[in-house]
Scaffold this motif. Structure first.
Motif, PDB file in Angstrom:
ATOM      1  N   ASP A 170       0.827  -1.197   0.000  1.00 11.71           N
ATOM      2  CA  ASP A 170       0.000   0.000   0.000  1.00 11.71           C
ATOM      3  C   ASP A 170       0.868   1.256   0.000  1.00 11.71           C
ATOM      4  O   ASP A 170       0.597   2.219   0.702  1.00 11.71           O
ATOM      5  CB  ASP A 170      -0.929  -0.001   1.227  1.00 11.71           C
ATOM      6  CG  ASP A 170      -1.968   1.102   1.164  1.00 11.71           C
ATOM      7  OD1 ASP A 170      -2.310   1.528   0.053  1.00 11.71           O
ATOM      8  OD2 ASP A 170      -2.429   1.537   2.230  1.00 11.71           O
ATOM      9  N   PHE A 171       1.942   1.211  -0.791  1.00 11.12           N
ATOM     10  CA  PHE A 171       2.827   2.373  -0.856  1.00 11.12           C
ATOM     11  C   PHE A 171       3.506   2.387  -2.209  1.00 11.12           C
ATOM     12  O   PHE A 171       3.696   1.352  -2.841  1.00 11.12           O
ATOM     13  CB  PHE A 171       3.854   2.344   0.273  1.00 11.12           C
ATOM     14  CG  PHE A 171       4.516   1.005   0.481  1.00 11.12           C
ATOM     15  CD1 PHE A 171       5.716   0.697  -0.124  1.00 11.12           C
ATOM     16  CD2 PHE A 171       3.921   0.048   1.292  1.00 11.12           C
ATOM     17  CE1 PHE A 171       6.322  -0.534   0.065  1.00 11.12           C
ATOM     18  CE2 PHE A 171       4.526  -1.185   1.492  1.00 11.12           C
ATOM     19  CZ  PHE A 171       5.723  -1.476   0.876  1.00 11.12           C
ATOM     20  N   VAL A 198       9.816   4.275   1.447  1.00 16.92           N
ATOM     21  CA  VAL A 198       8.978   4.667   2.582  1.00 16.92           C
ATOM     22  C   VAL A 198       8.570   3.478   3.440  1.00 16.92           C
ATOM     23  O   VAL A 198       7.972   3.662   4.504  1.00 16.92           O
ATOM     24  CB  VAL A 198       7.719   5.433   2.114  1.00 16.92           C
ATOM     25  CG1 VAL A 198       8.091   6.643   1.287  1.00 16.92           C
ATOM     26  CG2 VAL A 198       6.756   4.527   1.358  1.00 16.92           C
ATOM     27  N   ALA A 199       8.877   2.262   3.016  1.00 18.16           N
ATOM     28  CA  ALA A 199       8.457   1.071   3.758  1.00 18.16           C
ATOM     29  C   ALA A 199       8.924   1.073   5.218  1.00 18.16           C
ATOM     30  O   ALA A 199       8.161   0.640   6.097  1.00 18.16           O
ATOM     31  CB  ALA A 199       8.929  -0.187   3.047  1.00 18.16           C
ATOM     32  N   PRO A 200      10.144   1.545   5.552  1.00 16.66           N
ATOM     33  CA  PRO A 200      10.545   1.550   6.962  1.00 16.66           C
ATOM     34  C   PRO A 200       9.633   2.373   7.867  1.00 16.66           C
ATOM     35  O   PRO A 200       9.597   2.148   9.085  1.00 16.66           O
ATOM     36  CB  PRO A 200      11.965   2.145   6.916  1.00 16.66           C
ATOM     37  CG  PRO A 200      12.471   1.778   5.557  1.00 16.66           C
ATOM     38  CD  PRO A 200      11.274   1.908   4.673  1.00 16.66           C
ATOM     39  N   GLU A 245       9.510  -6.483   7.993  1.00 24.34           N
ATOM     40  CA  GLU A 245      10.352  -7.082   6.964  1.00 24.34           C
ATOM     41  C   GLU A 245       9.789  -6.726   5.594  1.00 24.34           C
ATOM     42  O   GLU A 245       8.573  -6.570   5.435  1.00 24.34           O
ATOM     43  CB  GLU A 245      10.421  -8.596   7.125  1.00 24.34           C
ATOM     44  CG  GLU A 245      11.033  -9.024   8.454  1.00 24.34           C
ATOM     45  CD  GLU A 245      11.114 -10.522   8.613  1.00 24.34           C
ATOM     46  OE1 GLU A 245      12.205 -11.024   8.893  1.00 24.34           O
ATOM     47  OE2 GLU A 245      10.068 -11.193   8.465  1.00 24.34           O
ATOM     48  N   ASN A 246      10.679  -6.607   4.606  1.00 26.23           N
ATOM     49  CA  ASN A 246      10.262  -6.296   3.241  1.00 26.23           C
ATOM     50  C   ASN A 246      10.706  -7.402   2.298  1.00 26.23           C
ATOM     51  O   ASN A 246      11.815  -7.928   2.423  1.00 26.23           O
ATOM     52  CB  ASN A 246      10.851  -4.961   2.790  1.00 26.23           C
ATOM     53  CG  ASN A 246      10.247  -3.786   3.535  1.00 26.23           C
ATOM     54  OD1 ASN A 246       9.035  -3.654   3.611  1.00 26.23           O
ATOM     55  ND2 ASN A 246      11.089  -2.941   4.111  1.00 26.23           N
ATOM     56  N   VAL A 247       9.833  -7.746   1.377  1.00 24.02           N
ATOM     57  CA  VAL A 247      10.103  -8.785   0.394  1.00 24.02           C
ATOM     58  C   VAL A 247      10.028  -8.165  -0.994  1.00 24.02           C
ATOM     59  O   VAL A 247       9.075  -7.444  -1.305  1.00 24.02           O
ATOM     60  CB  VAL A 247       9.067  -9.932   0.502  1.00 24.02           C
ATOM     61  CG1 VAL A 247       9.345 -11.006  -0.552  1.00 24.02           C
ATOM     62  CG2 VAL A 247       9.095 -10.533   1.901  1.00 24.02           C
ATOM     63  N   SER A 248      11.026  -8.424  -1.821  1.00 20.71           N
ATOM     64  CA  SER A 248      10.992  -7.987  -3.211  1.00 20.71           C
ATOM     65  C   SER A 248      10.233  -9.032  -4.018  1.00 20.71           C
ATOM     66  O   SER A 248      10.674 -10.178  -4.139  1.00 20.71           O
ATOM     67  CB  SER A 248      12.407  -7.810  -3.759  1.00 20.71           C
ATOM     68  OG  SER A 248      13.075  -6.760  -3.084  1.00 20.71           O
ATOM     69  N   ARG A 253      -1.170   7.429   4.470  1.00 21.61           N
ATOM     70  CA  ARG A 253      -1.384   7.659   3.038  1.00 21.61           C
ATOM     71  C   ARG A 253      -0.159   7.298   2.198  1.00 21.61           C
ATOM     72  O   ARG A 253       0.331   8.083   1.397  1.00 21.61           O
ATOM     73  CB  ARG A 253      -1.785   9.107   2.759  1.00 21.61           C
ATOM     74  CG  ARG A 253      -3.057   9.548   3.446  1.00 21.61           C
ATOM     75  CD  ARG A 253      -3.516  10.904   2.933  1.00 21.61           C
ATOM     76  NE  ARG A 253      -2.467  11.904   2.919  1.00 21.61           N
ATOM     77  CZ  ARG A 253      -2.108  12.637   3.977  1.00 21.61           C
ATOM     78  NH1 ARG A 253      -2.727  12.468   5.139  1.00 21.61           N
ATOM     79  NH2 ARG A 253      -1.149  13.525   3.886  1.00 21.61           N
ATOM     80  N   GLY A 254       0.357   6.093   2.413  1.00 22.47           N
ATOM     81  CA  GLY A 254       1.471   5.614   1.596  1.00 22.47           C
ATOM     82  C   GLY A 254       2.760   6.378   1.781  1.00 22.47           C
ATOM     83  O   GLY A 254       3.669   6.311   0.945  1.00 22.47           O
TER      84      GLY A 254
END
Length: 262
Positions: free
Chosen positions: A67-68, A73-75, A120-123, A188-189
């Motif tokens: 949702d971004f 900005v994910a962190p 955690e972030n996944v590509s 808001r993302g």
């Protein structure tokens, strides 16, 4: 509210880790928003690969979110999660208890650790040649609703310790899922991170106090002034201002072996 906004739920009796299950689902094409909730984890994880004790009765939940617009900005989602979690805790307890947020990812009750956030972030592949991969976030949240781990180097507490007004994990999760919808709308993302930052600082533990931050190769001490526009901890040290991206925070100056203050 969450269901009406298209947020789905996968409820499991037992899993190794809700974050690990979320990662497997992403690899199979899931993009969220989807909550993965388990009554019990057999291999729960905290930050830096630390073990997360996960007995029945506690909350173990992970949200898959795409949702971004930009991975950069994910962190910020760790701060979104903290604001949503405290909103849920207050709603579920009717305002009982003294909750706070400890940078970067801890939930506190009366100064003791109540829960934590693991971001955690996944590509993930998109199928679009112009942008072949996209970041998908996994936001893990664990709360000691019924039982707190023992033999830790810090004090931990249960939500049940506040008394009869303490909710069970299912009640807390219902509040959390709704609070996340509201807080994500505020964020808001990434465009509303200034609002999230202000909300987070209102509940920040140790703000204005002398703290220690343990880094991989050094310990930094100073006054906790704020978090900056990208979420870094800002300290005033003997050498001036210092911004820290990640570390373990504790209160007060370091003690020497003889009992004095270093």
């Amino acid at each position: 509210m969450a269901r009406a906004c298209g947020v789905r739920l996968l409820a499991l009796e037992s899993v190794d880790s809700t974050n690990d299950e979320a990662r497997r689902l992403i690899e199979m094409g899931e993009r969220g928003p989807l909550w993965v909730v388990a009554a019990r984890q057999t291999g729960g994880r905290g930050r830096l690969g630390r073990q997360w004790i996960s007995p029945p009765g506690n909350l173990h939940a992970s949200l898959i979110l795409r949702d971004f617009a930009e991975a950069a900005v994910a962190p910020q989602l760790g701060f979104v999660a903290g604001v949503a979690a405290l909103s849920a805790l207050r709603a579920a307890t009717g305002g009982a208890g003294r909750f706070a947020l400890k940078w970067p990812n801890d939930l506190l009750l009366d100064g003791a650790k109540l829960g934590g956030i693991l971001l955690e972030n996944v590509s993930a592949p998109t199928g679009d040649a112009r942008a072949p991969v996209a970041a998908v976030a996994i936001i893990g949240i664990g709360v000691n609703c019924a039982e707190a781990p023992l033999d830790l180097p810090f004090e931990a507490r249960t939500l049940a310790s506040i008394g009869p007004s303490a909710p069970d994990s299912a009640t807390l999760f219902a509040r959390l899922s709704d609070a996340f919808v509201e807080t994500l709308d505020l964020w808001r993302g990434g465009d509303g991170f200034a609002l999230i930052r202000d909300a987070w600082l209102k509940d920040a533990a140790y703000l204005g106090a002398h703290i220690r931050v343990e880094l991989p190769r050094e310990t930094v001490e100073g006054r906790f002034e704020t978090i900056d526009a990208i979420g870094r901890l800002v300290l005033t040290t003997h050498n001036g201002a210092r911004a820290v991206e990640a570390g373990d925070v504790s209160l007060g100056p370091r003690q020497t072996a003889a009992g004095g203050v270093a």
